[in-house]
Every structure is written in structure tokens, then in C-alpha cells.
Design a protein around this motif. Sequence first.
Motif, mmCIF file in Angstrom:
data_model
loop_
_atom_site.group_PDB
_atom_site.id
_atom_site.type_symbol
_atom_site.label_atom_id
_atom_site.label_comp_id
_atom_site.label_asym_id
_atom_site.label_seq_id
_atom_site.Cartn_x
_atom_site.Cartn_y
_atom_site.Cartn_z
ATOM 1 N N THR A 55 0.930 -1.111 0.157
ATOM 2 C CA THR A 55 0.016 0.000 -0.122
ATOM 3 C C THR A 55 0.702 1.234 0.097
ATOM 4 O O THR A 55 2.044 1.206 0.232
ATOM 5 N N PRO A 56 0.329 2.380 -0.310
ATOM 6 C CA PRO A 56 1.162 3.574 -0.242
ATOM 7 C C PRO A 56 1.951 3.588 1.116
ATOM 8 O O PRO A 56 3.061 4.090 1.196
ATOM 9 N N SER A 57 1.413 3.292 2.434
ATOM 10 C CA SER A 57 2.084 3.311 3.659
ATOM 11 C C SER A 57 3.235 2.466 3.893
ATOM 12 O O SER A 57 4.076 2.608 4.467
ATOM 13 N N PHE A 58 2.977 1.333 2.955
ATOM 14 C CA PHE A 58 4.235 0.446 3.116
ATOM 15 C C PHE A 58 5.530 0.983 2.448
ATOM 16 O O PHE A 58 6.504 0.612 2.930
ATOM 17 N N PHE A 59 5.400 1.924 1.405
ATOM 18 C CA PHE A 59 6.255 2.372 0.857
ATOM 19 C C PHE A 59 6.622 3.831 1.186
ATOM 20 O O PHE A 59 7.194 4.664 0.735
ATOM 21 N N THR A 60 5.924 4.307 2.534
ATOM 22 C CA THR A 60 6.012 5.426 3.138
ATOM 23 C C THR A 60 5.804 6.788 2.430
ATOM 24 O O THR A 60 6.415 7.966 2.314
ATOM 25 N N LEU A 61 4.858 6.634 1.541
ATOM 26 C CA LEU A 61 4.309 7.622 0.833
ATOM 27 C C LEU A 61 3.578 8.545 1.564
ATOM 28 O O LEU A 61 2.684 8.103 2.454
ATOM 29 N N GLY A 62 3.548 9.770 1.164
ATOM 30 C CA GLY A 62 2.994 10.652 1.739
ATOM 31 C C GLY A 62 1.401 10.656 2.086
ATOM 32 O O GLY A 62 0.751 11.034 3.057
ATOM 33 N N GLN A 63 0.680 10.319 1.039
ATOM 34 C CA GLN A 63 -0.967 10.200 1.340
ATOM 35 C C GLN A 63 -1.502 8.848 1.038
ATOM 36 O O GLN A 63 -1.090 8.307 0.121
ATOM 37 N N VAL A 64 -2.126 8.368 2.087
ATOM 38 C CA VAL A 64 -2.643 6.971 1.871
ATOM 39 C C VAL A 64 -3.854 6.936 1.243
ATOM 40 O O VAL A 64 -4.724 7.399 1.752
ATOM 41 N N ASP A 65 -4.031 6.288 -0.047
ATOM 42 C CA ASP A 65 -5.341 6.087 -0.544
ATOM 43 C C ASP A 65 -5.722 4.814 -0.021
ATOM 44 O O ASP A 65 -5.206 3.892 0.324
ATOM 45 N N THR A 66 -7.023 4.893 -0.332
ATOM 46 C CA THR A 66 -7.849 3.639 -0.262
ATOM 47 C C THR A 66 -7.979 2.920 -1.604
ATOM 48 O O THR A 66 -7.962 3.373 -2.440
ATOM 49 N N GLY A 67 -8.204 1.331 -1.699
ATOM 50 C CA GLY A 67 -8.168 0.846 -2.726
ATOM 51 C C GLY A 67 -7.226 -0.239 -2.862
ATOM 52 O O GLY A 67 -6.853 -0.680 -1.837
ATOM 53 N N ASN A 68 -7.018 -0.888 -4.060
ATOM 54 C CA ASN A 68 -6.502 -2.162 -4.108
ATOM 55 C C ASN A 68 -5.169 -1.693 -4.789
ATOM 56 O O ASN A 68 -4.950 -1.208 -5.794
ATOM 57 N N PHE A 69 -4.129 -2.382 -4.294
ATOM 58 C CA PHE A 69 -2.709 -1.823 -4.951
ATOM 59 C C PHE A 69 -1.811 -3.167 -5.022
ATOM 60 O O PHE A 69 -1.994 -4.214 -4.552
#
Length: 212
Positions: A55-69
Motif C-alpha cells: 500500500t502507499p503506507s508500506f512505501f512510506t508515501l505521503g498520502q494513503v489512498d484507499t483501494g487495491n494496490f
Amino acid sequence: MDKAVYEADRNALAQLRMETKWLAGCPAALASRVGTCREGAVAGSAKGLDGTAFTPSFFTLGQVDTGNFSYAAGYLLREAPGGNVTGHVPLLGGTLAIGQVWPDDYTSGPLPDYYIDYFDLGTSASYRFANDVIYRVDPQDGTITAIAGILTDDDFVIGEPAPGGYDVYNVPYAFRSRYADSETAIYRYANGYVYRLDPATREVDAVIELLI
């Protein structure tokens, strides 16, 4: 550099830090490789080896979107419920790795003067800044030549383990001969400071201020 100027620029950076900017559709390189760029074409890439979801948070990205990744070819992919890829983000260490060419369609964010001067980045053609990471690039062809620093507001506390995400040595080049990792100590950089860590426990045991 006056510390008040540094603090002002650090505060400005906090306001400028980019949210995760998704590029529309499927990456061109991946689309040409797997055709329809559907989830089934990159099966098995939805989780890391430890089972952690990409997910975006796994890669420490700034904005966590909901959805499938999912992950493929150095990109984080965002998928619609049916499996079609609707967006993508190039990743540090993946598409955005040393030797790779910066994607033309990926926007570089603004960077305060302090960090431009501190890392001696030169003109805007010689660096890119995205998702809290500075990349040095060749102004002629856009090839990434170095990762200048990871900029975060993480808290380093003496006597406690360093925050996650600092597995890679990231001390600015001008200080690497002085603060080189060894069997007895490792060093990490954040926000104008070098932190000395115990290699075994990763606990912070010293803080070195680099500002002059």
C-alpha cells in the motif's frame, strides 16, 4: 547557515511536502510488457515476502489512498475493482533508482533554498524532489546519479531505536568520510543532523548537528 533560517525552511518544507501524486493509467513500460495491464498479469505481486500488503503506507508515501494496490516493475499500481490498473507511482529503489532515467511525466516538487545549498544541488535541472526524497540527476539525459537525502520529520530519541525506514545509509556526501558505517557504529541523516546508532539494537546513542 543561520539556524533560524534552517528552521524557517524546514517549516516551509513541511508545507510543501507532496502528497502521493498518482499518474493516470498503466506505466508504458509495464503496459507494453503485459498487454492489458490487469491484476492477473502481475499476479503474486500484491504482497511482500512477509505477507505485508503493498500500500502507499508500506512505501512510506505521503498520502494513503484507499483501494487495491500491487507492485510491478518498480511501480506501485492502483487497481479498480475489476483489476484494471487506473494509476501508478514510480518508487524509490524501483523505477527511481540510481542509473534509471527520471520519468518525464512524474512531477518534481519545489525544494527550499536551504536544502539546495546544503546538498549543493545546483540548478533545478540537476535534481528532482518527490515524496520526501531528493534525487541528483544528469541535466543532459535525466539519469538518476545519486539519492541526496531522505527528508522526514521522524523523531530520533537517544536511547530508543531509530524510526523505521532508515535501513539505507543516507549521510550527505560531504560528511561520509567522517561518518562512515562500521562494525561498532552506523550513521543515519535526517533534517540537518547525523544520528549514531548501535548496529545491533539500532538504538540512537549520539546526535551530531551538521549546521554551521
